[in-house]
Design a protein around this motif. Structure first.
Motif, short mmCIF file in Angstrom:
data_model
loop_
_atom_site.label_atom_id
_atom_site.label_comp_id
_atom_site.label_asym_id
_atom_site.label_seq_id
_atom_site.Cartn_x
_atom_site.Cartn_y
_atom_site.Cartn_z
N LEU A 307 0.83 -1.20 0.00
CA LEU A 307 0.00 0.00 0.00
C LEU A 307 0.86 1.25 0.00
O LEU A 307 0.52 2.25 -0.68
N GLN A 308 1.97 1.23 0.73
CA GLN A 308 2.85 2.39 0.76
C GLN A 308 3.40 2.68 -0.64
O GLN A 308 3.46 3.83 -1.08
N GLY A 309 3.79 1.62 -1.34
CA GLY A 309 4.31 1.81 -2.70
C GLY A 309 3.26 2.38 -3.63
O GLY A 309 3.55 3.29 -4.43
N GLN A 310 2.03 1.89 -3.51
CA GLN A 310 0.96 2.41 -4.35
C GLN A 310 0.65 3.86 -4.02
O GLN A 310 0.36 4.69 -4.91
N ILE A 325 4.00 23.24 -5.09
CA ILE A 325 2.79 22.58 -4.59
C ILE A 325 3.07 21.10 -4.43
O ILE A 325 3.67 20.46 -5.30
N ASP A 326 2.63 20.54 -3.31
CA ASP A 326 2.92 19.15 -3.03
C ASP A 326 1.63 18.44 -2.60
O ASP A 326 0.59 19.09 -2.39
N ALA A 327 1.71 17.13 -2.44
CA ALA A 327 0.54 16.34 -2.05
C ALA A 327 0.92 15.40 -0.92
O ALA A 327 2.06 14.93 -0.83
N ALA A 328 -0.06 15.14 -0.05
CA ALA A 328 0.14 14.22 1.07
C ALA A 328 -1.03 13.26 1.13
O ALA A 328 -2.14 13.57 0.66
N LEU A 329 -0.79 12.10 1.71
CA LEU A 329 -1.82 11.06 1.79
C LEU A 329 -1.62 10.26 3.07
O LEU A 329 -0.50 9.92 3.43
N THR A 330 -2.74 9.96 3.71
CA THR A 330 -2.73 9.01 4.83
C THR A 330 -3.85 8.02 4.61
O THR A 330 -4.98 8.42 4.30
N SER A 331 -3.53 6.75 4.78
CA SER A 331 -4.54 5.71 4.60
C SER A 331 -4.51 4.78 5.81
O SER A 331 -3.45 4.29 6.21
N ILE A 339 -2.37 2.43 10.60
CA ILE A 339 -1.88 3.28 9.52
C ILE A 339 -1.15 2.41 8.51
O ILE A 339 -0.10 1.85 8.81
N ARG A 340 -1.71 2.30 7.31
CA ARG A 340 -1.15 1.39 6.30
C ARG A 340 -0.26 2.11 5.30
O ARG A 340 0.60 1.48 4.68
N GLY A 623 -8.12 8.31 -6.28
CA GLY A 623 -8.58 7.28 -7.20
C GLY A 623 -7.46 6.40 -7.70
O GLY A 623 -7.60 5.17 -7.78
N ALA A 624 -6.32 7.00 -8.03
CA ALA A 624 -5.19 6.21 -8.51
C ALA A 624 -4.71 5.23 -7.45
O ALA A 624 -4.37 4.08 -7.75
N PHE A 625 -4.69 5.69 -6.21
CA PHE A 625 -4.27 4.82 -5.10
C PHE A 625 -5.23 3.66 -4.93
O PHE A 625 -4.83 2.49 -4.93
#
Length: 766
Positions: A307-310, A325-331, A339-340, A623-625
């Motif tokens: 999941l981290q790689g994706q 501009i940057d992006a962050a994600l938590t899943s 936290i995966r 969506g890509a994730f």
């Protein structure tokens, strides 16, 4: 020069010969009254962190120390160290006077010291018992005394093992295990005899003989070591020459290939969590620090490498840009809160880029509406309830005396419509009104309960983080939340009302393999199950026909999912927060360093996004994730499990209103116009009806003259001469009791909302 050296050696020898008998007597004086030395302190050990696949992803240490049992040290390694440091180790009793003389003479006869004057036992004593002792005339006497005592308490093997595990080799490496890795990238078992001898040569002066920082001096010292091996006939002269010519000094600090880890956003967040945000490792910071950096722990983390790689690949949906501009994600795992995946930006760069954007609180825009929707439904609202989303709107701002009113002028005009449609279309005025109908204090309480995590909790000190405030701007995302907060919040919905705090650690074993911690969290019900299912059902529409449909409608047609977009008013930040039955994921896009309007950024315009909103890059990344995760888990040919459909609402649709701002009206009579009114003076159509031309069923007044109700025949006495000027009786509206405010102390999630029958006329109070 030779004469000087010889004279010096003779002087030193004479001195030692004179003093040695006294030292020996002192050293053995304790035999009559033996004093026990304390046992060895526990060795500092490196702690390791593993991901779900068992791969080592981080290590924590103050000093690089990798203890090893003497039985696991190859014999040729032991021989090399004894040859260089203490050739008579197995036969002396802690102090080797003869070796001391020999070392003194040998060292005087050469350009530098070849043999150490202290035995290995004396070095152990120095490292374990004499730290902080003043180096005066008593020092060597005490060292010798303790060495003799230690030989009586410990076996030779125990002393040698202690020595090999504690002696310093430079480059923050303590013990032969750490040194083998630092200089050769090997384990102790993989060391060759000459490599072991090289390490033994460093012990005498690790900094001076450091091959990385002082290669010339290190080469000279290595030559002396080879001389020593040749003198002991461990190598021949020819071998000595060949080794001296071909041996390559270590040029950089190395790590064993299987332990080549890098600091990441996740591992840095994990370290902070263990030290500052949990008591897993102890009640005080000192306890936690000691156990983490010296305790040799084995920490099983929650991070999933797949999941981290994706997630890292999905982040690249955001085009590289010169603005920054940057992006962050938590899943997080919907069922447990684990936290995966965590992406804090384009890449952790030690010393350059260490800001974890995934944990950075930022204005959420309309994504905060998911909490308002859930709170309203929990309080008894029906998704088909009607509410006024007309803009502009002006609402009270009771929580902020500096700004008593809050106005919303931008955004979409939602008109008077259902809560479901306002959600799908993300109508600001509708949700600003709904948040106040629920009660802003109750909204704050709801967010704390639904999103509680180590970084956000009720009663949090203001110095640690600004509290969530019950301002009217709540519904437009005025409070700052991170992707972790938002993922935590939507997890409560996706898990059908049961909240689990996000967490980093599944289990911890100590250095001896004993399990000292196992994560356990039964969860807390923060929403009724049917409320959560209803919230999911409404928010599915955001993906299929709402503000995220452009990026996620196709995904949602194949994969059960729901979510909410959010865009800060000035386009400084943009969120998409959503969930599948397995993962709750929040994505944020912003400038990490400042508030930068994400409008007309050339690289984004080229990608078809002139204005970054929650439904653009954040939704695309989300969506890509999830698309990649879905394919990796089951593939396209499978059907995915969905949530159950919610039960039907307990009541029919009603009209929600904000007491004090909106008032209820009813018809109290009818008025017959005496003349045909001019067109420009016609009474305004009452606002608030969904069909204003159709008044509710209300008995008409029976007073003289009677006014006919709408839809009935006019009275027989009505004039017949001018039918074109006859108008239906005009209803007279009167205000009815509807309250003046929402009590701020109502925090009960189930306390009912102010509502009226759906056909009730609701108008701004006058």
């Amino acid at each position: 020069m030779a004469l000087v050296i010889g004279a010096g050696a003779l002087l030193m020898t004479a001195t030692v010969v004179a003093v040695a008998p006294r030292l020996w007597r002192i050293a053995n004086a304790h035999e009559e009254i033996p004093v026990e030395l304390p046992d060895f302190a526990d060795l500092a050990q490196r702690s390791y962190v593993y991901d779900l696949s068992g791969r080592e992803i981080a290590s924590f240490e103050v000093e690089n120390s990798q203890p090893i049992q003497i039985a696991d040290v190859p014999e040729h390694v032991v021989d090399a160290f004894l040859a260089v440091e203490d050739n008579e180790f197995w036969v002396h009793h802690g102090v080797n006077v003869r070796s001391l003389f020999r070392a003194t003479l040998s060292n005087f006869a050469t350009e530098g010291p070849i043999q150490g004057a202290s035995t290995i036992t004396m070095q152990v004593v120095k490292n374990d018992y004499m730290a902080g002792f003043e180096r005066d005339g008593r020092y060597k006497v005490l060292q010798a005394t303790y060495a003799v005592r230690l030989e009586k308490q410990k076996t030779k093997e125990e002393i040698l093992e202690r020595y090999l595990n504690t002696v310093f080799f430079g480059q923050n490496s303590y013990g032969v295990g750490a040194a083998a890795e630092t200089y050769f990238g090997k384990s102790v078992q993989e060391l060759g005899p000459i490599e072991a001898a090289f390490l033994a040569g460093l012990v005498q002066a690790p900094s001076s003989y450091d091959p990385i920082n002082n290669p010339e001096r290190s080469r000279v010292r290595f030559g002396q070591v080879l001389d020593r091996l040749e003198s002991l006939e461990m190598i021949t002269e020819a071998e000595r020459v060949e080794i001296d010519e071909t041996f390559v000094l270590p040029e950089r600090v190395r790590r064993r290939a299987e332990r080549a880890t890098e600091r990441t956003y996740f591992t840095e967040a994990l370290r902070d969590y263990l030290l500052n945000r949990s008591d897993i490792l102890g009640d005080t910071y000192e306890e936690r620090y000691t156990r983490l950096f010296r305790g040799g722990l084995r920490i099983q983390a929650t991070i999933d490498p797949f999941l981290q790689g994706q997630a890292e690949r999905a982040r690249d949906e955001l085009p590289a840009n010169t603005v920054g501009i940057d992006a962050a994600l938590t899943s997080v795992d919907v069922e447990t809160g684990a936290i995966r995946a965590m992406v804090g930006g384009k890449g952790f760069d030690p010393g350059q880029n260490e800001v974890n954007l995934a944990l950075a609180p930022s204005q959420t825009g309309s994504s905060i509406k998911m909490f308002i929707l859930a709170a309203a439904l929990q309080a008894g609202a029906n998704p088909e309830d009607i509410i006024d989303g007309t803009h502009p709107c002006r609402l009270p701002n009771e929580g902020n005396p500096d700004e008593p009113f809050f106005e919303i002028r931008g955004g979409v005009n939602g008109g008077v419509d259902t809560l479901r449609q306002h959600t799908v279309r993300s109508i600001n005025c509708a949700f600003a009104r709904t948040s106040q109908i629920v009660g802003l204090n109750r909204m704050v309480d709801t967010v704390y309960r639904m999103a509680e995590n180590p970084y956000l909790y009720e009663g949090q000190p203001a110095g640690e983080r600004e509290p969530i405030l019950p301002y009217a701007s709540f519904a437009t995302g005025g409070n700052e939340l991170s992707t972790l907060d938002m993922a935590s919040g939507i997890q409560s919905i996706a898990n059908e009302g049961v909240h689990h705090e996000p967490y980093y650690v599944e289990s911890i074993d100590d250095a001896f393999g004993n399990r000292i911690y196992t994560h356990s969290d039964a969860g807390t019900e923060v929403l009724d199950r049917n409320v959560a299912l209803t919230t999911i059902d409404v928010m599915k529409g955001v993906l299929t026909s709402g503000t995220a449909r452009g990026s996620l409608a196709d995904f949602a047609s194949r994969r059960p999912s729901f979510g909410k977009t959010g865009t800060q008013q000035s386009n400084w930040t943009a969120f998409f927060v959503g969930a599948t039955p397995e993962l709750a994921t929040a994505v944020m896009v912003r400038d990490p360093d400042r508030y930068t309007p994400m409008v007309n950024i050339p690289e984004f315009v080229e990608a078809g996004v002139p204005r970054v909103q929650g439904g653009t890059f954040p939704a695309r990344i989300w969506g890509a994730f999830n698309e990649a995760v879905a394919l990796g888990q089951l593939g396209e040919q499978f059907e995915f499990a969905d949530w159950d459909r919610p039960e039907a609402p307990a009541r029919g649709p009603a009209r929600l209103y904000l007491p004090g701002n909106e008032c209820l009206y009813e018809i109290i009579g009818y008025e017959v116009p005496e003349t045909v009114p001019p067109e420009d003076t016609a009474p305004p159509a009452p606002e608030g009806f969904r069909s204003p031309a159709a008044p509710p069923d209300t008995d008409p007044p029976t007073t003289d003259p009677p006014a006919p109700p709408p839809g009935t025949q006019p009275p027989e006495t009505a004039p017949e001469t001018v039918p074109t000027t006859t108008l239906p009786p005009r209803p007279i509206f009167g205000q009815v009791e509807s309250g003046t405010t929402i009590p701020p102390d109502v925090l009960d999630p189930n306390a009912p909302l102010p509502s009226a029958p759906a056909e009730q006329l609701v108008q701004p109070c006058r």
